[in-house]
Design a protein around this motif. Structure first.
Motif, mmCIF file in Angstrom:
data_model
loop_
_atom_site.group_PDB
_atom_site.id
_atom_site.type_symbol
_atom_site.label_atom_id
_atom_site.label_comp_id
_atom_site.label_asym_id
_atom_site.label_seq_id
_atom_site.Cartn_x
_atom_site.Cartn_y
_atom_site.Cartn_z
ATOM 1 N N PHE A 36 0.723 -1.167 0.086
ATOM 2 C CA PHE A 36 -0.047 -0.032 -0.084
ATOM 3 C C PHE A 36 0.770 1.130 0.022
ATOM 4 N N ASN A 37 2.108 1.197 0.863
ATOM 5 C CA ASN A 37 2.801 2.338 0.865
ATOM 6 C C ASN A 37 4.364 2.216 0.452
ATOM 7 N N ALA A 38 4.721 3.002 -0.273
ATOM 8 C CA ALA A 38 6.249 3.151 -0.473
ATOM 9 C C ALA A 38 6.804 4.363 -0.621
ATOM 10 N N MET A 39 8.085 4.407 -0.143
ATOM 11 C CA MET A 39 8.837 5.475 -0.229
ATOM 12 C C MET A 39 10.165 5.438 -0.703
ATOM 13 N N GLN A 40 10.687 6.739 -1.122
ATOM 14 C CA GLN A 40 12.022 7.006 -1.882
ATOM 15 C C GLN A 40 12.682 7.984 -0.871
ATOM 16 N N PHE A 41 13.929 7.599 -0.024
ATOM 17 C CA PHE A 41 14.483 8.867 0.457
ATOM 18 C C PHE A 41 15.833 9.052 0.038
ATOM 19 N N PRO A 47 13.635 9.319 -10.382
ATOM 20 C CA PRO A 47 12.381 8.752 -10.593
ATOM 21 C C PRO A 47 12.490 7.105 -10.081
ATOM 22 N N LEU A 48 12.936 6.697 -9.011
ATOM 23 C CA LEU A 48 12.956 5.138 -8.699
ATOM 24 C C LEU A 48 11.991 4.413 -8.392
ATOM 25 N N LEU A 49 10.835 5.098 -8.099
ATOM 26 C CA LEU A 49 9.498 4.552 -8.024
ATOM 27 C C LEU A 49 8.549 4.663 -9.257
ATOM 28 N N GLN A 57 2.615 6.545 -2.925
ATOM 29 C CA GLN A 57 4.089 6.806 -3.015
ATOM 30 C C GLN A 57 4.549 8.108 -2.518
ATOM 31 N N PHE A 58 5.770 8.201 -1.757
ATOM 32 C CA PHE A 58 6.209 9.305 -1.048
ATOM 33 C C PHE A 58 7.461 9.403 -1.330
ATOM 34 N N LEU A 85 13.169 2.732 -0.368
ATOM 35 C CA LEU A 85 14.101 2.910 -1.255
ATOM 36 C C LEU A 85 15.160 3.768 -0.496
ATOM 37 N N LEU A 86 16.583 3.398 -0.346
ATOM 38 C CA LEU A 86 17.391 4.237 0.307
ATOM 39 C C LEU A 86 18.601 4.126 -0.779
#
Length: 240
Positions: A36-41, A47-49, A57-58, A85-86
């Motif tokens: 449900f939730n994904a994040m790129q930091f 645009p890795l997502l 997505q955040f 994602l890191l």
């Protein structure tokens, strides 16, 4: 780390080469992860997502993005993210181990984390030793792949996949890169662990958690419930 310095370097030929290599790695992985939730930091220029099928997505960073925060202090509830994602986040974190602990906190059980980092055992690591450590990206932590894997294991992650990228030496100009494309192909084949960047995909495990699967092969009716004849009838005796 200055976001402006990062973006300027990513616009350079070497920075564009790194983006090309890493974007391909993330694109292949995020497409097959659900939730449900994904994040790129960090590294928000990439645009890795973009191929991720998770609906919410955040983006977050220490100095930009939709969410501004430190990587070791994420403003999310425990077990609220399915994918994190890191990209080089540990490279530029003042508290890299705590950053991973925070990642473990916010990921749901069986959630995934994808990490990239600069490999100190490579020509990129050698370039760092000969460079001014105040210049991006040579001011990164350059944590070893073995250390990252050890930290993940201690935090009850299972390492699913490890890949290497950027086997070409880190030359500044594009003409030098063009002449060394052959080294990229040879490096990936003959000395794969010497890539300038490592990519790690891991899954959060929870001790004692066991998935219960339905017993599709078992009959729905027990044998004791089937009707069985208890006595012979006159019709049966007549036909014998």
């Amino acid at each position: 780390m200055s976001i402006e310095k990062q973006e300027q370097w990513l616009e350079s030929p070497l920075g564009q080469y790194l983006q090309e290599q890493e974007q391909a790695l993330f694109d292949q992985v995020v497409h097959d992860i659900f939730g449900f939730n994904a994040m790129q930091f960090g590294m928000l220029k990439m645009p890795l997502l973009r191929h991720c099928r998770i609906p919410y997505q955040f983006n977050a960073d220490g100095g930009g993005g939709a969410i501004r925060c430190a990587p070791h202090q994420l403003p999310f509830q425990a077990e609220s993210l399915d994918l994190l994602l890191l990209p080089h986040t540990l490279d530029f974190s003042e508290h890299p181990h705590q950053t991973l602990r925070e990642a473990a906190r916010v990921l749901v059980p069986e959630g995934h984390i994808a990490i990239t980092g600069f490999n100190p055992v490579s020509t990129w690591g050698a370039r760092r030793l000969a460079s001014d450590h105040e210049i991006y990206p040579w001011d990164a932590n350059f944590l070893s792949l073995m250390r990252i894997k050890d930290w993940l294991t201690l935090l009850d992650f299972e390492v699913i996949e490890v890949r290497m990228a950027c086997h070409m030496p880190p030359f500044r100009n594009s003409s030098g890169q063009g002449k060394l494309r052959m080294i990229e192909r040879l490096g990936a084949r003959f000395w794969p662990l010497m890539g300038g960047v490592y990519f790690v995909l891991a899954k959060k495990r929870v001790i004692g958690m066991r998935l219960i699967k339905p017993a599709w092969n078992k009959s729905k009716l027990k044998a004791g419930l089937l009707p069985t004849p208890t006595q012979r009838t006159d019709i049966q005796n007549k036909h014998e």
